[in-house]
Design a protein around this motif. Structure first.
Motif, mmCIF file in Angstrom:
data_model
loop_
_atom_site.group_PDB
_atom_site.id
_atom_site.type_symbol
_atom_site.label_atom_id
_atom_site.label_comp_id
_atom_site.label_asym_id
_atom_site.label_seq_id
_atom_site.Cartn_x
_atom_site.Cartn_y
_atom_site.Cartn_z
ATOM 1 N N MET A 1 -4.392 6.361 3.687
ATOM 2 C CA MET A 1 -3.198 5.777 4.275
ATOM 3 C C MET A 1 -2.825 4.467 3.569
ATOM 4 S SD MET A 1 -2.529 4.808 8.288
ATOM 5 C CE MET A 1 -3.157 6.414 8.805
ATOM 6 N N LYS A 2 -3.842 3.674 3.250
ATOM 7 C CA LYS A 2 -3.602 2.407 2.556
ATOM 8 C C LYS A 2 -3.039 2.652 1.162
ATOM 9 C CE LYS A 2 -5.780 -2.022 1.503
ATOM 10 N NZ LYS A 2 -7.032 -2.829 1.590
ATOM 11 N N ALA A 3 -3.580 3.642 0.459
ATOM 12 C CA ALA A 3 -3.075 3.979 -0.874
ATOM 13 C C ALA A 3 -1.611 4.408 -0.795
ATOM 14 C CB ALA A 3 -3.919 5.094 -1.487
ATOM 15 N N HIS A 4 -1.266 5.191 0.229
ATOM 16 C CA HIS A 4 0.123 5.628 0.419
ATOM 17 C C HIS A 4 1.033 4.419 0.619
ATOM 18 C CE1 HIS A 4 3.078 8.764 1.789
ATOM 19 N NE2 HIS A 4 3.641 7.666 2.271
ATOM 20 N N LYS A 5 0.617 3.480 1.476
ATOM 21 C CA LYS A 5 1.411 2.289 1.747
ATOM 22 C C LYS A 5 1.597 1.439 0.490
ATOM 23 C CE LYS A 5 2.041 2.254 6.347
ATOM 24 N NZ LYS A 5 3.352 2.083 7.011
ATOM 25 N N ILE A 6 0.514 1.307 -0.289
ATOM 26 C CA ILE A 6 0.562 0.500 -1.510
ATOM 27 C C ILE A 6 1.550 1.089 -2.516
ATOM 28 C CG2 ILE A 6 -0.763 -0.146 -3.565
ATOM 29 C CD1 ILE A 6 -1.420 -1.941 -1.260
ATOM 30 N N THR A 7 1.455 2.403 -2.748
ATOM 31 C CA THR A 7 2.363 3.027 -3.723
ATOM 32 C C THR A 7 3.803 3.023 -3.211
ATOM 33 O OG1 THR A 7 1.914 5.250 -2.805
ATOM 34 C CG2 THR A 7 0.544 4.508 -4.649
ATOM 35 N N GLU A 8 3.963 3.101 -1.890
ATOM 36 C CA GLU A 8 5.296 3.050 -1.291
ATOM 37 C C GLU A 8 5.946 1.689 -1.541
ATOM 38 O OE1 GLU A 8 6.661 5.076 2.788
ATOM 39 O OE2 GLU A 8 5.459 3.271 3.084
ATOM 40 N N LYS A 9 5.174 0.625 -1.349
ATOM 41 C CA LYS A 9 5.692 -0.726 -1.575
ATOM 42 C C LYS A 9 5.990 -0.960 -3.060
ATOM 43 C CE LYS A 9 3.910 -3.351 2.360
ATOM 44 N NZ LYS A 9 5.111 -4.155 2.614
ATOM 45 N N ALA A 10 5.125 -0.435 -3.917
ATOM 46 C CA ALA A 10 5.361 -0.573 -5.355
ATOM 47 C C ALA A 10 6.652 0.138 -5.764
ATOM 48 C CB ALA A 10 4.176 -0.015 -6.132
ATOM 49 N N ALA A 11 6.889 1.313 -5.173
ATOM 50 C CA ALA A 11 8.082 2.094 -5.499
ATOM 51 C C ALA A 11 9.353 1.371 -5.091
ATOM 52 C CB ALA A 11 8.015 3.460 -4.813
ATOM 53 N N ARG A 12 9.290 0.597 -4.001
ATOM 54 C CA ARG A 12 10.478 -0.105 -3.503
ATOM 55 C C ARG A 12 10.990 -1.159 -4.475
ATOM 56 N NH1 ARG A 12 8.369 -0.995 2.668
ATOM 57 N NH2 ARG A 12 8.601 1.176 3.364
ATOM 58 N N VAL A 13 10.117 -1.650 -5.352
ATOM 59 C CA VAL A 13 10.557 -2.647 -6.334
ATOM 60 C C VAL A 13 10.694 -2.017 -7.718
ATOM 61 C CG1 VAL A 13 9.653 -4.620 -5.065
ATOM 62 C CG2 VAL A 13 8.155 -3.420 -6.673
ATOM 63 N N GLY A 14 10.767 -0.673 -7.757
ATOM 64 C CA GLY A 14 11.028 0.022 -9.011
ATOM 65 C C GLY A 14 9.817 0.449 -9.805
ATOM 66 N N PHE A 15 8.601 0.160 -9.292
ATOM 67 C CA PHE A 15 7.385 0.555 -10.007
ATOM 68 C C PHE A 15 7.016 1.964 -9.571
ATOM 69 C CE2 PHE A 15 2.825 0.476 -11.058
ATOM 70 C CZ PHE A 15 2.870 -0.113 -12.316
ATOM 71 N N ASP A 16 7.681 2.933 -10.182
ATOM 72 C CA ASP A 16 7.493 4.312 -9.745
ATOM 73 C C ASP A 16 7.865 5.264 -10.878
ATOM 74 O OD1 ASP A 16 6.809 6.318 -7.996
ATOM 75 O OD2 ASP A 16 8.623 6.195 -6.779
#
Length: 266
Positions: free
Chosen positions: A145-160
């Motif tokens: 769940m933490k990994a999902h949240k981390i990648t989700e936050k990264a994606a919001r600033v374009g790191f995806d």
């Protein structure tokens, strides 16, 4: 006053009585710290009731879960920190404040736009600039769940990634790197590469709008049901798991899968 509020107020009063002198010794000695495990347990039991599609069970488990914040509020009230009313006032104000498209004149066109708006309002409420775009993820979340949240936050600033095939390729890359460490027998490197592989799989799930924590939990439940089927069938035949061959167990496993598929098709 509605019947729901009467019931809620009665529950708050019951908890006060349980912790008061002459009440329940166990309830009286509990602290925020000692109750942490019960809060987690009740959350998972609610999820179990939802999965079971059992309204009566869900009703009971929601009551058990509701007891936890009331318990914590009672402890805080005794310490002069806050009351249950303060808790309710805070969440009521927050919900109105963070939904200006409902309680104000702001226009929101989609759920994604609302999530972004929620984050903007939340950031403004904190009154300070966070050091990292990844800040705000609870440290004690389950790892998937933490990994999902981390990648989700990264994606919001374009790191995806831009396309699914890129994320899938990353999973394959990490799988190969993990495979390479197997021959070396280095446990520390194996652990690191396994972690990279799991993180990449979570990121793929997030990219596809799949909840990896939920997916794994459901797989575990399926495994338990099928394993129990194998155990029960062997027991009925007077055979233990240790005595049965892998071929026999695999046949019963496939039988369990067919039964599940038939039940899903009904």
């Amino acid at each position: 006053m509605s019947e729901e509020m009467k019931g809620f107020d009665r529950l708050v009063e019951i908890m006060r009585e349980l912790r008061a002198p002459g009440g329940c010794p166990w309830d009286a000695e509990q602290t925020h710290e000692s109750l942490k495990r019960y809060l987690l347990e009740e959350c998972y039991e609610v999820i179990e009731a939802i999965d079971a599609k059992d309204p009566a069970h869900l009703k009971e488990e929601l009551g058990d879960l509701m007891l936890q914040p009331i318990f914590h509020a009672a402890i805080a009230e005794e310490r002069g920190e806050f009351t249950m009313e303060d808790v309710l006032d805070a969440i009521n104000e927050k919900l109105v404040r963070r939904h200006p498209h409902v309680f104000g004149d702001q226009i929101v066109k989609s759920a994604d736009e609302q999530v972004a708006n929620w984050e903007r309002i939340k950031k403004a409420e904190k009154g300070e600039e966070r050091k990292s775009a990844l800040s705000g993820v609870p440290p004690h979340l389950p790892a998937l769940m933490k990994a999902h949240k981390i990648t989700e936050k990264a994606a919001r600033v374009g790191f995806d990634w831009e396309h699914t095939d890129q994320v899938f390729a990353k999973v394959i890359e990490e799988l190969h790197e993990f495979e390479e460490t197997l021959a070396q027998g280095d446990q520390e490197r194996m652990e690191a590469e396994l972690g990279d592989l799991l993180f990449a799989i979570v990121n793929l799930g997030r990219f596809l709008s799949l909840d990896t924590e939920e997916a794994l939990r459901k797989t575990i439940n399926r495994f338990i049901r099928r394993f129990n089927h194998v155990e029960d069938k062997l027991h009925a035949a007077g055979v233990t798991m240790q005595e049965a061959s892998l071929e026999e167990m695999d046949k019963l496993w496939e039988e369990a899968k067919r039964i599940e598929q038939q039940e899903e098709e009904r």
